[in-house]
Design a protein around this motif. Sequence first.
Motif, PDB file in Angstrom:
ATOM      1  N   GLN A  30      19.251  17.833   1.488  1.00  0.00           N
ATOM      2  CA  GLN A  30      17.826  18.107   1.341  1.00  0.00           C
ATOM      3  C   GLN A  30      17.436  19.460   1.927  1.00  0.00           C
ATOM      4  O   GLN A  30      16.419  20.039   1.540  1.00  0.00           O
ATOM      5  CB  GLN A  30      17.001  17.022   2.044  1.00  0.00           C
ATOM      6  CG  GLN A  30      17.225  15.619   1.503  1.00  0.00           C
ATOM      7  CD  GLN A  30      16.428  14.592   2.283  1.00  0.00           C
ATOM      8  OE1 GLN A  30      15.209  14.576   2.231  1.00  0.00           O
ATOM      9  NE2 GLN A  30      17.107  13.740   3.025  1.00  0.00           N
ATOM     10  N   ILE A  31      18.251  19.964   2.851  1.00  0.00           N
ATOM     11  CA  ILE A  31      17.913  21.200   3.562  1.00  0.00           C
ATOM     12  C   ILE A  31      18.596  22.427   2.974  1.00  0.00           C
ATOM     13  O   ILE A  31      17.977  23.495   2.827  1.00  0.00           O
ATOM     14  CB  ILE A  31      18.291  21.085   5.048  1.00  0.00           C
ATOM     15  CG1 ILE A  31      17.601  19.876   5.680  1.00  0.00           C
ATOM     16  CG2 ILE A  31      17.922  22.372   5.796  1.00  0.00           C
ATOM     17  CD1 ILE A  31      16.090  19.933   5.633  1.00  0.00           C
ATOM     18  N   GLU A  32      19.881  22.290   2.605  1.00  0.00           N
ATOM     19  CA  GLU A  32      20.652  23.434   2.133  1.00  0.00           C
ATOM     20  C   GLU A  32      20.008  24.101   0.928  1.00  0.00           C
ATOM     21  O   GLU A  32      19.573  23.435  -0.014  1.00  0.00           O
ATOM     22  CB  GLU A  32      22.087  23.004   1.781  1.00  0.00           C
ATOM     23  CG  GLU A  32      22.956  22.720   2.994  1.00  0.00           C
ATOM     24  CD  GLU A  32      23.111  23.921   3.898  1.00  0.00           C
ATOM     25  OE1 GLU A  32      23.054  25.073   3.409  1.00  0.00           O
ATOM     26  OE2 GLU A  32      23.261  23.716   5.116  1.00  0.00           O
ATOM     27  N   GLY A  33      19.948  25.413   0.978  1.00  0.00           N
ATOM     28  CA  GLY A  33      19.378  26.180  -0.119  1.00  0.00           C
ATOM     29  C   GLY A  33      17.868  26.261  -0.077  1.00  0.00           C
ATOM     30  O   GLY A  33      17.260  26.961  -0.894  1.00  0.00           O
ATOM     31  N   ARG A  34      17.243  25.558   0.873  1.00  0.00           N
ATOM     32  CA  ARG A  34      15.782  25.543   0.940  1.00  0.00           C
ATOM     33  C   ARG A  34      15.278  25.905   2.335  1.00  0.00           C
ATOM     34  O   ARG A  34      14.119  25.672   2.671  1.00  0.00           O
ATOM     35  CB  ARG A  34      15.251  24.164   0.550  1.00  0.00           C
ATOM     36  CG  ARG A  34      15.706  23.659  -0.817  1.00  0.00           C
ATOM     37  CD  ARG A  34      14.973  22.392  -1.192  1.00  0.00           C
ATOM     38  NE  ARG A  34      13.552  22.653  -1.432  1.00  0.00           N
ATOM     39  CZ  ARG A  34      12.616  21.696  -1.448  1.00  0.00           C
ATOM     40  NH1 ARG A  34      12.958  20.432  -1.201  1.00  0.00           N
ATOM     41  NH2 ARG A  34      11.359  21.980  -1.688  1.00  0.00           N
ATOM     42  N   ARG A  35      16.138  26.488   3.150  1.00  0.00           N
ATOM     43  CA  ARG A  35      15.735  26.798   4.522  1.00  0.00           C
ATOM     44  C   ARG A  35      14.590  27.804   4.562  1.00  0.00           C
ATOM     45  O   ARG A  35      13.667  27.673   5.364  1.00  0.00           O
ATOM     46  CB  ARG A  35      16.934  27.307   5.318  1.00  0.00           C
ATOM     47  CG  ARG A  35      18.002  26.249   5.553  1.00  0.00           C
ATOM     48  CD  ARG A  35      19.061  26.735   6.499  1.00  0.00           C
ATOM     49  NE  ARG A  35      20.096  25.727   6.699  1.00  0.00           N
ATOM     50  CZ  ARG A  35      21.085  25.844   7.565  1.00  0.00           C
ATOM     51  NH1 ARG A  35      21.177  26.940   8.303  1.00  0.00           N
ATOM     52  NH2 ARG A  35      21.984  24.897   7.688  1.00  0.00           N
ATOM     53  N   ASP A  36      14.683  28.827   3.731  1.00  0.00           N
ATOM     54  CA  ASP A  36      13.613  29.819   3.703  1.00  0.00           C
ATOM     55  C   ASP A  36      12.293  29.163   3.295  1.00  0.00           C
ATOM     56  O   ASP A  36      11.230  29.472   3.844  1.00  0.00           O
ATOM     57  CB  ASP A  36      13.956  30.955   2.734  1.00  0.00           C
ATOM     58  CG  ASP A  36      15.086  31.831   3.260  1.00  0.00           C
ATOM     59  OD1 ASP A  36      15.391  31.719   4.461  1.00  0.00           O
ATOM     60  OD2 ASP A  36      15.650  32.610   2.479  1.00  0.00           O
ATOM     61  N   TYR A  37      12.379  28.275   2.312  1.00  0.00           N
ATOM     62  CA  TYR A  37      11.169  27.588   1.840  1.00  0.00           C
ATOM     63  C   TYR A  37      10.575  26.734   2.961  1.00  0.00           C
ATOM     64  O   TYR A  37       9.358  26.800   3.233  1.00  0.00           O
ATOM     65  CB  TYR A  37      11.492  26.711   0.632  1.00  0.00           C
ATOM     66  CG  TYR A  37      10.325  25.857   0.186  1.00  0.00           C
ATOM     67  CD1 TYR A  37       9.332  26.377  -0.647  1.00  0.00           C
ATOM     68  CD2 TYR A  37      10.206  24.528   0.618  1.00  0.00           C
ATOM     69  CE1 TYR A  37       8.246  25.603  -1.040  1.00  0.00           C
ATOM     70  CE2 TYR A  37       9.130  23.747   0.226  1.00  0.00           C
ATOM     71  CZ  TYR A  37       8.156  24.290  -0.610  1.00  0.00           C
ATOM     72  OH  TYR A  37       7.084  23.512  -0.980  1.00  0.00           O
TER      73      TYR A  37
END
Length: 218
Positions: free
Chosen positions: A49-56
């Motif tokens: 759920q977190i990977e690839g969306r940290r910036d978001y």
Amino acid sequence: MMISTSPLVRLKAALLLLIMLVAALPVQAQDVEHPETLIRDSIESLMSQIEGRRDYFAQHPDELGAVVEDNLAGVADFRYIGASVMGRYFGNATPQQRSRFVETFRQTLIDTYAKGLVTFDYREIRVPQAQQASRYDDQASVSMEVVGVDGTIYPVSYTLRLDDDRWKVVNVIVNGINLGLTFRNQFDQAMRAQNRDYDAVIDGWAPELDVEHLEEGE
């Protein structure tokens, strides 16, 4: 773009993340004989759920907080943990004060973990296949290792208890430091400083980790 942080700040985020990783444990204890399987699955579930969306998530902390809260629901035994952190003061607290501390403790951890999830960078998280056998059917200890980008290995040990056919986390030991005991000592110090004023301590509760202590271990 990720925010640059100092090594100690990154370590603090790492240690907070270690505690948080177990929050994605399935609500149902599908394999009570092997709780390490639940820990391993929890890591994959949360990080997916977190990977690839940290910036978001760094720009939308409320949404990340909701993810964290959903993962914690029904998993961590906050009433048990809260009573343990209050220690010898638990018995003299009113039911309202006990409930209020548990809720304050829970919300504080959710907010802190959410921040840590978007700042820590790691190379690998692993749950060894070989785990120490538990002496009791309703208790378990699961070991995990987090490998930092510099190769440093941070050992983690989760303490779980079986309650109503569900495994629930009740404590975490990071690099030899018992976090439950650390928080209990902080509560005791706050009670002494506030002349045993429960409401003042609860209102001002802001648990802290001694980063350098955790980095060095026991």
